[in-house]
Write a protein that holds these residues in place. Structure first.
Motif, PDB file in Angstrom:
ATOM      1  N   LYS A   1      10.130  -0.901  12.846  1.00  0.00           N
ATOM      2  CA  LYS A   1       9.210  -1.827  12.218  1.00  0.00           C
ATOM      3  C   LYS A   1       9.669  -1.998  10.767  1.00  0.00           C
ATOM      4  CE  LYS A   1       6.391  -2.212  15.729  1.00  0.00           C
ATOM      5  NZ  LYS A   1       6.247  -3.485  16.469  1.00  0.00           N
ATOM      6  N   ILE A   2       9.363  -3.163  10.175  1.00  0.00           N
ATOM      7  CA  ILE A   2       9.895  -3.440   8.837  1.00  0.00           C
ATOM      8  C   ILE A   2       8.825  -4.043   7.934  1.00  0.00           C
ATOM      9  CG2 ILE A   2      11.617  -4.700   7.498  1.00  0.00           C
ATOM     10  CD1 ILE A   2      13.376  -4.757   9.988  1.00  0.00           C
ATOM     11  N   ILE A   3       8.693  -3.451   6.750  1.00  0.00           N
ATOM     12  CA  ILE A   3       7.891  -4.025   5.662  1.00  0.00           C
ATOM     13  C   ILE A   3       8.866  -4.476   4.583  1.00  0.00           C
ATOM     14  CG2 ILE A   3       6.185  -3.570   3.848  1.00  0.00           C
ATOM     15  CD1 ILE A   3       5.049  -1.353   5.647  1.00  0.00           C
ATOM     16  N   VAL A   4       8.667  -5.680   4.076  1.00  0.00           N
ATOM     17  CA  VAL A   4       9.532  -6.210   3.018  1.00  0.00           C
ATOM     18  C   VAL A   4       8.716  -6.478   1.763  1.00  0.00           C
ATOM     19  CG1 VAL A   4      10.922  -8.183   2.296  1.00  0.00           C
ATOM     20  CG2 VAL A   4      11.231  -7.219   4.569  1.00  0.00           C
ATOM     21  N   LEU A   5       9.224  -6.045   0.622  1.00  0.00           N
ATOM     22  CA  LEU A   5       8.681  -6.409  -0.690  1.00  0.00           C
ATOM     23  C   LEU A   5       9.696  -7.335  -1.340  1.00  0.00           C
ATOM     24  CD1 LEU A   5       7.063  -3.764  -0.052  1.00  0.00           C
ATOM     25  CD2 LEU A   5       7.069  -3.320  -2.510  1.00  0.00           C
ATOM     26  N   THR A   6       9.307  -8.579  -1.570  1.00  0.00           N
ATOM     27  CA  THR A   6      10.252  -9.536  -2.143  1.00  0.00           C
ATOM     28  C   THR A   6       9.529 -10.581  -2.971  1.00  0.00           C
ATOM     29  OG1 THR A   6      12.045 -11.103  -1.630  1.00  0.00           O
ATOM     30  CG2 THR A   6      10.175 -11.043  -0.113  1.00  0.00           C
ATOM     31  N   ASN A   7      10.288 -11.169  -3.875  1.00  0.00           N
ATOM     32  CA  ASN A   7       9.760 -12.217  -4.736  1.00  0.00           C
ATOM     33  C   ASN A   7       9.736 -13.571  -4.034  1.00  0.00           C
ATOM     34  OD1 ASN A   7       8.819 -13.169  -7.254  1.00  0.00           O
ATOM     35  ND2 ASN A   7      10.861 -13.897  -7.788  1.00  0.00           N
TER      36      ASN A   7
ATOM     37  N   LEU B   1       7.522  -4.264 -12.466  1.00  0.00           N
ATOM     38  CA  LEU B   1       6.133  -3.836 -12.557  1.00  0.00           C
ATOM     39  C   LEU B   1       5.298  -4.382 -11.407  1.00  0.00           C
ATOM     40  CD1 LEU B   1       4.623  -2.068 -14.730  1.00  0.00           C
ATOM     41  CD2 LEU B   1       6.954  -2.721 -15.305  1.00  0.00           C
ATOM     42  N   SER B   2       5.610  -5.595 -10.956  1.00  0.00           N
ATOM     43  CA  SER B   2       4.849  -6.155  -9.840  1.00  0.00           C
ATOM     44  C   SER B   2       5.153  -5.405  -8.543  1.00  0.00           C
ATOM     45  CB  SER B   2       5.146  -7.649  -9.670  1.00  0.00           C
ATOM     46  OG  SER B   2       6.404  -7.876  -9.085  1.00  0.00           O
ATOM     47  N   GLN B   3       6.406  -4.968  -8.371  1.00  0.00           N
ATOM     48  CA  GLN B   3       6.763  -4.166  -7.202  1.00  0.00           C
ATOM     49  C   GLN B   3       6.012  -2.832  -7.214  1.00  0.00           C
ATOM     50  OE1 GLN B   3      11.025  -3.946  -7.630  1.00  0.00           O
ATOM     51  NE2 GLN B   3      11.382  -5.762  -6.384  1.00  0.00           N
ATOM     52  N   LEU B   4       5.974  -2.184  -8.372  1.00  0.00           N
ATOM     53  CA  LEU B   4       5.255  -0.917  -8.494  1.00  0.00           C
ATOM     54  C   LEU B   4       3.754  -1.108  -8.273  1.00  0.00           C
ATOM     55  CD1 LEU B   4       7.145   0.537 -11.587  1.00  0.00           C
ATOM     56  CD2 LEU B   4       7.313   1.346  -9.220  1.00  0.00           C
ATOM     57  N   TYR B   5       3.243  -2.249  -8.699  1.00  0.00           N
ATOM     58  CA  TYR B   5       1.823  -2.571  -8.504  1.00  0.00           C
ATOM     59  C   TYR B   5       1.501  -2.692  -7.008  1.00  0.00           C
ATOM     60  CZ  TYR B   5      -2.614  -5.099  -9.110  1.00  0.00           C
ATOM     61  OH  TYR B   5      -3.928  -5.491  -9.066  1.00  0.00           O
ATOM     62  N   VAL B   6       2.380  -3.359  -6.260  1.00  0.00           N
ATOM     63  CA  VAL B   6       2.198  -3.489  -4.816  1.00  0.00           C
ATOM     64  C   VAL B   6       2.262  -2.120  -4.143  1.00  0.00           C
ATOM     65  CG1 VAL B   6       3.274  -4.368  -2.694  1.00  0.00           C
ATOM     66  CG2 VAL B   6       2.966  -5.878  -4.658  1.00  0.00           C
ATOM     67  N   VAL B   7       3.192  -1.281  -4.577  1.00  0.00           N
ATOM     68  CA  VAL B   7       3.302   0.073  -4.020  1.00  0.00           C
ATOM     69  C   VAL B   7       2.023   0.864  -4.270  1.00  0.00           C
ATOM     70  CG1 VAL B   7       4.502   2.294  -4.235  1.00  0.00           C
ATOM     71  CG2 VAL B   7       5.810   0.151  -4.166  1.00  0.00           C
ATOM     72  N   ASP B   8       1.450   0.737  -5.450  1.00  0.00           N
ATOM     73  CA  ASP B   8       0.195   1.432  -5.753  1.00  0.00           C
ATOM     74  C   ASP B   8      -0.924   0.995  -4.808  1.00  0.00           C
ATOM     75  OD1 ASP B   8       1.222   2.977  -7.749  1.00  0.00           O
ATOM     76  OD2 ASP B   8       0.369   1.835  -9.409  1.00  0.00           O
TER      77      ASP B   8
ATOM     78  N   VAL C   1       5.941  -7.332   8.228  1.00  0.00           N
ATOM     79  CA  VAL C   1       5.022  -7.652   7.135  1.00  0.00           C
ATOM     80  C   VAL C   1       5.830  -7.958   5.883  1.00  0.00           C
ATOM     81  CG1 VAL C   1       3.128  -6.849   5.654  1.00  0.00           C
ATOM     82  CG2 VAL C   1       3.207  -6.140   8.053  1.00  0.00           C
ATOM     83  N   THR C   2       5.496  -9.053   5.218  1.00  0.00           N
ATOM     84  CA  THR C   2       6.106  -9.362   3.922  1.00  0.00           C
ATOM     85  C   THR C   2       5.022  -9.314   2.852  1.00  0.00           C
ATOM     86  OG1 THR C   2       7.818 -10.789   4.857  1.00  0.00           O
ATOM     87  CG2 THR C   2       7.315 -11.077   2.527  1.00  0.00           C
ATOM     88  N   LEU C   3       5.258  -8.538   1.807  1.00  0.00           N
ATOM     89  CA  LEU C   3       4.373  -8.470   0.650  1.00  0.00           C
ATOM     90  C   LEU C   3       5.109  -9.119  -0.515  1.00  0.00           C
ATOM     91  CD1 LEU C   3       3.038  -4.835   1.102  1.00  0.00           C
ATOM     92  CD2 LEU C   3       1.844  -6.965   1.636  1.00  0.00           C
ATOM     93  N   THR C   4       4.485 -10.129  -1.092  1.00  0.00           N
ATOM     94  CA  THR C   4       5.158 -10.919  -2.119  1.00  0.00           C
ATOM     95  C   THR C   4       4.922 -10.339  -3.501  1.00  0.00           C
ATOM     96  OG1 THR C   4       4.718 -12.859  -0.759  1.00  0.00           O
ATOM     97  CG2 THR C   4       5.530 -13.252  -2.980  1.00  0.00           C
ATOM     98  N   THR C   5       5.999 -10.075  -4.205  1.00  0.00           N
ATOM     99  CA  THR C   5       5.935  -9.627  -5.597  1.00  0.00           C
ATOM    100  C   THR C   5       6.149 -10.848  -6.488  1.00  0.00           C
ATOM    101  OG1 THR C   5       8.294  -9.054  -5.539  1.00  0.00           O
ATOM    102  CG2 THR C   5       6.712  -7.313  -4.983  1.00  0.00           C
ATOM    103  N   THR C   6       6.346 -10.635  -7.777  1.00  0.00           N
ATOM    104  CA  THR C   6       6.510 -11.784  -8.666  1.00  0.00           C
ATOM    105  C   THR C   6       7.446 -11.444  -9.808  1.00  0.00           C
ATOM    106  OG1 THR C   6       5.335 -13.412 -10.031  1.00  0.00           O
ATOM    107  CG2 THR C   6       4.536 -11.155 -10.122  1.00  0.00           C
TER     108      THR C   6
ATOM    109  N   PHE D   1      -1.753  -6.302   3.522  1.00  0.00           N
ATOM    110  CA  PHE D   1      -1.805  -4.906   3.069  1.00  0.00           C
ATOM    111  C   PHE D   1      -2.356  -3.999   4.169  1.00  0.00           C
ATOM    112  CE2 PHE D   1      -1.646  -6.895  -1.191  1.00  0.00           C
ATOM    113  CZ  PHE D   1      -0.636  -6.127  -1.741  1.00  0.00           C
ATOM    114  N   SER D   2      -3.346  -4.485   4.907  1.00  0.00           N
ATOM    115  CA  SER D   2      -3.912  -3.688   6.005  1.00  0.00           C
ATOM    116  C   SER D   2      -2.868  -3.445   7.087  1.00  0.00           C
ATOM    117  CB  SER D   2      -5.124  -4.403   6.610  1.00  0.00           C
ATOM    118  OG  SER D   2      -6.162  -4.535   5.670  1.00  0.00           O
ATOM    119  N   SER D   3      -2.108  -4.479   7.431  1.00  0.00           N
ATOM    120  CA  SER D   3      -1.068  -4.344   8.456  1.00  0.00           C
ATOM    121  C   SER D   3       0.029  -3.389   8.002  1.00  0.00           C
ATOM    122  CB  SER D   3      -0.466  -5.711   8.777  1.00  0.00           C
ATOM    123  OG  SER D   3      -1.439  -6.592   9.308  1.00  0.00           O
ATOM    124  N   ALA D   4       0.408  -3.496   6.739  1.00  0.00           N
ATOM    125  CA  ALA D   4       1.439  -2.602   6.203  1.00  0.00           C
ATOM    126  C   ALA D   4       0.958  -1.151   6.218  1.00  0.00           C
ATOM    127  CB  ALA D   4       1.807  -3.025   4.787  1.00  0.00           C
TER     128      ALA D   4
END
Length: 285
Positions: free
Chosen positions: A206-212, A245-252, A224-229, A119-122
């Motif tokens: 640069k690329i940030i990915v949100l994925t399950n 909802l998990s994606q929106l939670y990560v965005v928050d 950076v990869t941020l893992t959702t669920t 999260f810090s890197s993103a």
């Protein structure tokens, strides 16, 4: 929420046989406590050895040790059948309980799956970007719009088009190596999001990915990869409510991490916007 049941409901790397065993533990925990590995193997159409291997995969010394954890969990006030998908002719009360139970797993799973350094890197990538290009399809497009809405309010230049061709046209015409791409894909395999990522790489963004699925194609080559669920069910999944909802939670989390580092200027941007809108409606009245 007991951590064992959180993992059983949200784990993405179970095989088909392991998912059958996991669903059995979620839906019939009391029966699991009293049953042998052989009996569970028969009930799940797997095998006793598969049940034992499953327990060891989760970090237990064997199936008896896992049964002890299940027994502890079933003594809590959480009804683990609430983690299953909706069934035919269920009452509104049951639907409310199931939905609430699934949503309560999100913070635990996101915390367990993501390092704070990610999260810090993103956040740093967001801070340093001249433009931010955000893209997702279907339900993930709603998350892309949420990112645009939130970060635009605090003064960042965020570009988001639901139309794939328009998105690529805009990137090709305006993107530079000082820019950032945020790719959102629950499965990590959606054709358009993969193309968006590949074009972002080609343009030097640069690329940030949100994925399950952190091992999916969309994560390859990103910064950076941020893992959702999302929860997996043995029957049809009617909607990706937990995934969305998990994606929106990560965005928050990303949004508030950014605001925390840019508090005064972010507050000023929001206040100025509110004042401008209020002024418009005062004249209208």
């Amino acid at each position: 929420m007991n951590s064992l049941f959180v993992r059983l409901s949200s784990e993405k790397n179970f095989t088909a046989s392991e998912r059958k065993i996991a669903n059995f533990f979620l839906e019939k925990p009391q029966l699991a406590i009293d049953a042998t590995a052989e009996k569970i193997g028969k009930l799940t159409q797997t095998s006793s050895s598969a049940v034992v291997r499953f327990a060891k995969k989760l970090g237990y010394s064997g199936f008896p040790a896992m049964k002890l954890d299940i027994a502890v969990a079933t003594n809590s006030d959480q009804n683990n059948s609430d983690l299953t998908e909706v069934e035919a002719n269920e009452s509104i009360t049951t639907i409310l309980e199931k939905t609430s139970a699934r949503f309560k797993t999100i913070p635990d799973v996101i915390t367990a799956q993501n390092e704070t350094t990610a999260f810090s890197s993103a956040t740093k990538l967001i801070e340093n970007a001249r433009h931010i290009f955000v893209y997702g399809v279907t339900a993930s497009s709603l998350v892309a719009q949420d990112i645009q809405h939130k970060f635009t309010r605090v003064g960042l230049d965020v570009i988001c088009h639901a139309d794939f061709h328009q998105m690529i046209t805009t990137m090709q015409a305006t993107a530079s190596k000082q820019d950032l791409a945020i790719v959102i894909s629950e499965s990590g395999q959606t054709f358009e999001t993969l193309q968006f990522k590949n074009i972002s790489l080609d343009l030097g963004l640069k690329i940030i990915v949100l994925t399950n699925d952190i091992k999916s194609e969309v994560s390859r080559g990103c910064d950076v990869t941020l893992t959702t669920t999302s929860q997996q069910f043995d029957k049809v999944r009617f909607a990706s409510t937990t995934g969305l909802l998990s994606q929106l939670y990560v965005v928050d989390i990303l949004f508030y991490a950014y605001i925390s580092k840019h508090y005064q200027e972010s507050q000023q941007k929001v206040e100025e916007t509110r004042a401008r809108i209020s002024k418009i409606y005062e004249h209208h009245a």
